[in-house]
Design an enzyme around this catalytic site. Structure first.
Site, mmCIF file in Angstrom:
data_model
loop_
_atom_site.group_PDB
_atom_site.id
_atom_site.type_symbol
_atom_site.label_atom_id
_atom_site.label_comp_id
_atom_site.label_asym_id
_atom_site.label_seq_id
_atom_site.Cartn_x
_atom_site.Cartn_y
_atom_site.Cartn_z
ATOM 1 N N MET A 44 4.044 1.568 -1.242
ATOM 2 C CA MET A 44 2.683 1.976 -0.937
ATOM 3 C C MET A 44 1.794 0.771 -0.652
ATOM 4 O O MET A 44 2.135 -0.353 -0.989
ATOM 5 C CB MET A 44 2.125 2.803 -2.095
ATOM 6 C CG MET A 44 2.292 2.115 -3.414
ATOM 7 S SD MET A 44 0.850 1.707 -4.416
ATOM 8 C CE MET A 44 -0.443 1.474 -3.309
ATOM 9 N N THR A 100 -2.908 3.535 -2.833
ATOM 10 C CA THR A 100 -1.961 4.671 -2.837
ATOM 11 C C THR A 100 -0.992 4.557 -4.003
ATOM 12 O O THR A 100 -0.675 3.456 -4.421
ATOM 13 C CB THR A 100 -1.165 4.663 -1.519
ATOM 14 O OG1 THR A 100 -2.096 4.716 -0.450
ATOM 15 C CG2 THR A 100 -0.205 5.812 -1.439
ATOM 16 N N VAL A 101 -0.486 5.708 -4.489
ATOM 17 C CA VAL A 101 0.581 5.682 -5.493
ATOM 18 C C VAL A 101 1.825 6.328 -4.906
ATOM 19 O O VAL A 101 1.751 7.290 -4.137
ATOM 20 C CB VAL A 101 0.187 6.411 -6.800
ATOM 21 C CG1 VAL A 101 -0.890 5.637 -7.545
ATOM 22 C CG2 VAL A 101 -0.249 7.844 -6.557
#
Length: 536
Positions: free
Chosen positions: A436, A355-356
């Protein structure tokens, strides 16, 4: 020169960043700079976030893509808004249909775990409601990087190479060919500093920009996705895409020692962080590097996760409400289970009734906490030919047990790991934060918030602090820099402590805090990745 860009043998110190006109913090320097460029062109924080997010699909495809999901918490004119741009399972899928293909559990890769992507809709909807500049201008930096290419940063290359090695062994069938054509065009993963580009990606971004994402859900891009899934026996269809709309939702919060901590409501797992903080609220926490502090943090997180994994799913399918899970009565009941020894967590009963991440702020007081993901690294391994669209594998979290709260159903949203966070005090914005990384995210949120509120660490120090990660049962992973004497004492209390070789699995965070009196922004970025803050 033969330089090792993954070897940093000497301790490094990064200071908090200060600015007044605007700030963008994210995991990749080129993406942060893209957001700053949009701010300087007259865009606001929301425009900057969209530009950064779109650029991240190009410059960090190991963690996100056009075919992923997104969530956002947006602070505008003294009010916090929540956007849920996660997509549901296809309407034609079912537990029986998946099992008929020989699966007893939802597969990790391939066509079956692909749900409707929400990322393009998030960009378009945020731009429509809050943006100042047209989407064609906001996506231009991302288009340029996709078209002209960019040199890979160190951590990006590390994860790209790891994915390539794994995919070489497991992606043998024809539907995966386009992943290799797109992300390993030379028959290998690109190296650190080597230039990679994707003209198909650029074309897709240009189409999304010109049509405000209509082409992705109802136009030529939707047709290409539909055709690929029909050809290879998948379930996602252009009807699923055409029927999709992102949802504006009311954020949920708990008050933690005078501060309101905000998250997106279920189907996201942000409620897990809030439940853990609610439990910890009842303890007196005085010292950071204390065995008792870490023990209580870990035990609270274990209890919150066991409840989250049992009850969190599509909110329309939940048997309990977020309010029940966040009630003081339930928190007190769960808190009472925490003693001196590590426990094996079991779900409680609430009272009835890859994830970012990025953060952006501007000089007008607008702020946004934004997160998008393909879930496990590159996602499903499915890339639509000629488009650069790498599709997520979010449906992997569905259960094939029909009695489970998160059981697979047509058109249902699954339990979702990605969560943006936001902090306010007395009705004023403090700012966006996020960490994240799969199931590390609620754990990272709780640790960062406690570092800030309980231990008064500045945003950079709050992120730099060594982290722990509960895995399952009594197993806890700690970073190499975690205090050894504390780890040993936790082991004596029954925790099964393991020391990780690096910090890669402990989440990647960003923070921007705003001084309400001066408007000055202070930010921290993640040292565990290619993190960067662009500001002016």
């Amino acid at each position: 020169m033969n330089l090792d860009y993954l070897n940093y043998p000497y301790a490094s110190q990064r200071m908090a960043t200060f600015a007044k006109n605007g700030m963008v913090a994210t995991s990749q320097p080129l993406a942060a700079q893209a957001g700053l460029d949009i701010l300087k062109k007259g865009g606001n924080a929301i425009d900057a976030a969209i530009a950064t997010a779109a650029t991240l699909t190009v410059v960090e495809p190991t963690s996100n893509g056009i075919g992923g999901d997104a969530f956002a918490l947006v602070w505008v004119k003294g009010e916090l808004h929540g956007l849920n741009a996660s997509g549901p399972a296809p309407k034609s899928i079912s537990i029986d249909a998946v099992k008929s293909k020989g699966h007893e559990e939802m597969p990790t890769f391939g066509l079956l775990p692909v749900t409707v992507p929400g990322v393009p809709s998030a960009w378009a909807e945020l731009s429509r409601r809050f943006g100042k500049l047209p989407l064609t201008e906001v996506l231009e930096p991302a288009i340029k990087y996709a078209e002209e290419g960019y040199p890979l940063s160190p951590v990006l290359s590390k994860y790209w190479k790891g994915a390539y090695k794994r995919y070489q062994e497991i992606f043998k069938s024809p539907e995966y060919k386009n992943w290799f054509d797109t992300f390993a065009p030379e028959g290998r993963a690109p190296e650190i500093g080597e230039v990679w580009k994707s003209e198909g990606h650029a074309s897709t971004l240009r189409s999304i920009a010109k049509t405000n994402a209509e082409s992705f859900y109802k136009g030529d891009l939707a047709d290409k996705i539909d055709a690929f899934f029909k050809e290879h026996g998948g379930f996602l269809s252009k009807e699923d895409l055409a029927d999709y709309q992102p949802e504006w939702v009311q954020p949920i919060s708990v008050n933690y020692r005078g501060y309101d901590v905000w998250e997106i409501p279920p189907n996201g797992q942000g409620i897990v962080a809030l439940m853990a903080l609610n439990i910890l609220n009842g303890f007196e926490i005085n010292e950071k590097e204390s065995v008792d502090t870490y023990h209580k943090q870990i035990e609270a997180m274990k209890l919150a996760f066991s409840d989250g994994k049992k009850y969190v799913t599509d909110p329309e399918k939940m048997s309990v409400t977020a309010a029940q899970l966040l009630s003081e009565e339930f928190a007190a009941e769960r808190r009472s289970l925490i003693g001196d020894e590590a426990l094996t967590p079991e779900p409680g009963t609430p009272p009835s009734g890859g994830t970012v991440y990025l953060a952006a702020a501007d000089s007008e007081g607008n702020m946004i906490s934004y997160i998008q993901s393909n879930y496990m690294g590159f996602g499903s391994g499915i890339v639509i030919p000629g488009t650069g669209i790498a599709l997520q594998n979010r449906g992997h979290d569905f259960s094939l047990d029909p009695t489970h709260e998160n059981a697979l159903e047509p058109g249902k949203k699954t339990y979702h790991t990605i969560i943006p966070g936001f902090l306010t005090k007395d009705g004023e914005a403090v700012g966006p934060f996020g960490v994240m990384g799969g199931y590390m995210q609620p754990q990272g949120h709780a640790q960062v918030i406690m570092n800030t509120i309980d231990f008064h660490l500045n945003p950079q120090a709050a992120l730099d602090s060594p982290r722990w990660q509960w895995i399952e049962d009594k197993k806890v992973l700690v970073e190499p820099t975690f205090p050894t004497h504390v780890a040993q004492a936790l082991a004596r209390r029954g925790h099964q402590i393991q020391v990780a070789l690096d910090g890669g699995s402990f989440g990647r965070g960003q923070i921007i805090w705003r001084n309400p009196k001066t408007g000055v922004l202070s930010g921290g970025t993640e040292a565990r990745t290619d993190g960067s803050i662009a500001s002016w």
